[in-house]
Design a protein around this motif. Structure first.
Motif, short mmCIF file in Angstrom:
data_model
loop_
_atom_site.label_atom_id
_atom_site.label_comp_id
_atom_site.label_asym_id
_atom_site.label_seq_id
_atom_site.Cartn_x
_atom_site.Cartn_y
_atom_site.Cartn_z
N GLY A 158 -4.31 7.49 -8.43
CA GLY A 158 -4.44 6.41 -7.76
C GLY A 158 -5.86 6.34 -6.86
N TRP A 159 -5.98 5.57 -5.68
CA TRP A 159 -7.13 5.37 -5.10
C TRP A 159 -7.43 6.74 -4.43
CZ3 TRP A 159 -6.63 5.40 0.52
CH2 TRP A 159 -8.10 5.40 1.28
N ARG A 160 -6.37 7.34 -3.94
CA ARG A 160 -6.54 8.81 -3.75
C ARG A 160 -5.45 9.56 -4.34
NH1 ARG A 160 -7.48 10.00 2.46
NH2 ARG A 160 -9.27 9.42 1.79
N MET A 167 -2.23 7.65 -3.41
CA MET A 167 -2.12 6.75 -2.34
C MET A 167 -2.88 5.36 -3.08
SD MET A 167 -3.23 9.07 0.79
CE MET A 167 -2.23 10.31 1.30
N GLY A 168 -2.47 4.34 -2.58
CA GLY A 168 -3.32 3.21 -3.13
C GLY A 168 -2.20 2.10 -3.29
N TYR A 169 -2.75 0.80 -3.71
CA TYR A 169 -1.87 -0.31 -3.99
C TYR A 169 -1.12 -0.21 -5.36
CZ TYR A 169 -5.39 -2.92 -0.89
OH TYR A 169 -6.02 -3.08 0.21
N PHE A 203 0.84 -1.19 -0.03
CA PHE A 203 -0.09 -0.07 -0.17
C PHE A 203 0.75 1.15 0.03
CE2 PHE A 203 -2.07 3.53 2.04
CZ PHE A 203 -3.36 3.51 1.38
N ARG A 204 0.89 2.22 -0.96
CA ARG A 204 1.80 3.11 -1.20
C ARG A 204 1.19 4.73 -1.19
NH1 ARG A 204 4.84 2.81 -6.46
NH2 ARG A 204 6.51 3.57 -5.13
N ILE A 205 2.01 5.56 -0.41
CA ILE A 205 1.80 6.84 -0.48
C ILE A 205 3.01 7.67 -0.94
CG2 ILE A 205 1.38 8.60 1.61
CD1 ILE A 205 0.05 6.93 3.04
N LEU A 206 2.91 8.19 -1.84
CA LEU A 206 3.86 9.40 -2.49
C LEU A 206 3.39 10.67 -2.32
CD1 LEU A 206 4.53 7.12 -5.62
CD2 LEU A 206 5.42 6.63 -3.30
N ALA A 224 -2.79 -0.62 -9.97
CA ALA A 224 -1.55 -0.36 -9.40
C ALA A 224 -0.76 0.53 -9.54
CB ALA A 224 -0.78 -2.12 -9.79
N ILE A 225 -0.39 1.26 -8.64
CA ILE A 225 0.68 2.45 -8.72
C ILE A 225 2.17 1.78 -8.96
CG2 ILE A 225 1.77 4.45 -7.71
CD1 ILE A 225 -0.93 4.52 -5.74
N GLU A 226 2.77 1.77 -9.96
CA GLU A 226 4.18 1.48 -10.40
C GLU A 226 4.94 2.29 -10.50
OE1 GLU A 226 4.26 -2.62 -12.47
OE2 GLU A 226 2.44 -1.80 -13.40
#
Length: 316
Positions: A217-219, A155-157, A20-23, A182-184
């Motif tokens: 992303g999701w957010r 934010m998101g997977y 789960f990513r936050i950039l 997917a956030i790649e």
């Protein structure tokens, strides 16, 4: 919900892990008191209830190029918190916590990176994708940065690639054909889309840099400079499941109550993500730029196919 497995090169070396990513990219130096305050809160949030098992810590400041990595304990954590609060964060400075996976021979989630780069401050956090805190964690991160000039955030997977393996960025994107949400993207590569200063190549060609949104992303957090070039995003809030929250510094758009991978094999509905992508189309990075900048470009036809699949994954 199916989660992608670790990505391996030639079936052996792991080069990316599901997370789960936050950039976040923020237009304020980490040495600024407001940023130091936020960094301290983010670090405390990340360390809250953290299992120390196999965790490593590293930091470097100013012109120091090599991270001094060590396994963490309470004493090391106290040193890290003190360093983050007192360092001047001269460029390039970085602080990172990550879990070390011996079986994968790489670092991965839980992971945090606070870094002063040449143009922007970078905040990067990854949690294990099955961590039940993901949504509330995202909410708390957004509250902490609410008064900061966030230019772009997502934010998101997605798939986390350790900074030490950046030379393998050309192997990404890899999962977009199946896991469309997917956030790649990785923060170092997309930073160029968020710079106000012209690159050497733009200077040579006499081009003026134009900020562009690297991904959604999701957010998705969209800074004020983008909002000036967009129609009123409040209209998105009329779509069931979409949430739009405007603040003085940025607007956040959330596609549904929970993040999803967008698994094609499970027919996961990505229509909310597509609506966000369509609304942000005027400021999204264009194909020629994204195809060359974000993943090191295509080195063969299969690489180009993967880039095209990633770039158009939200298009109707």
């Amino acid at each position: 919900m199916t989660t992608p497995g670790p990505l391996r090169r030639d079936g052996e070396r792991v080069y990316a892990l599901p997370s789960f990513r936050i950039l976040l990219h923020i237009d304020r130096a980490l040495g600024d008191p407001s940023m130091k305050h936020a960094a301290g809160k983010l670090l405390a949030l990340f360390l809250e209830g953290l299992d120390h098992t196999d965790m490593i810590f590293g930091h470097a400041g100013g012109r120091i190029k090599k991270l001094g990595a060590e396994y963490i304990n309470d004493k090391v954590i106290a040193k890290a918190v003190k360093w983050a609060a007192e360092t001047e964060w001269q460029w390039p400075s970085t602080l990172r916590f990550a879990r070390w996976f011996d079986d994968f021979d790489c670092s991965g989630p839980p992971h945090i990176r606070l870094e002063q780069r040449a143009y922007l401050a970078t905040i990067q956090i990854e949690l294990p994708p099955d961590d039940p805190r993901c949504v509330i964690f995202a909410e708390r991160v957004q509250q902490i940065v609410a008064d900061l000039p966030v230019i772009w955030g997502v934010m998101g997977y997605g798939m986390f690639q350790p900074v030490a393996l950046d030379s393998l960025i050309f192997l990404l994107p890899r999962v977009a054909t199946r896991y469309r949400c997917a956030i790649e993207v990785q923060p170092d590569r997309v930073e160029s889309a968020l710079r106000r200063e012209a690159s050497f190549e733009q200077l040579r060609l006499g081009e003026t840099p134009v900020l562009s949104v690297p991904d959604i992303g999701w957010r998705t957090l969209v800074g004020r400079e983008f909002l000036e070039r967009l129609p009123d995003l409040a209209g998105l809030a009329g779509a069931e499941g979409l949430s739009v929250v405007a603040s003085e510094r940025f607007t956040s758009i959330t596609a549904g109550p929970q993040p999803i991978w967008g698994d094609v094999n499970e027919a996961e509905d990505i229509s909310l993500y597509s609506s966000v992508a369509d609304a942000l189309r005027p400021v999204r990075a264009d194909w020629p730029y994204a195809s060359k900048a974000f993943f090191g470009g295509a080195i063969d036809n299969s690489g180009l196919d993967r880039l095209e699949a990633w770039y158009g994954r939200f298009d109707a």
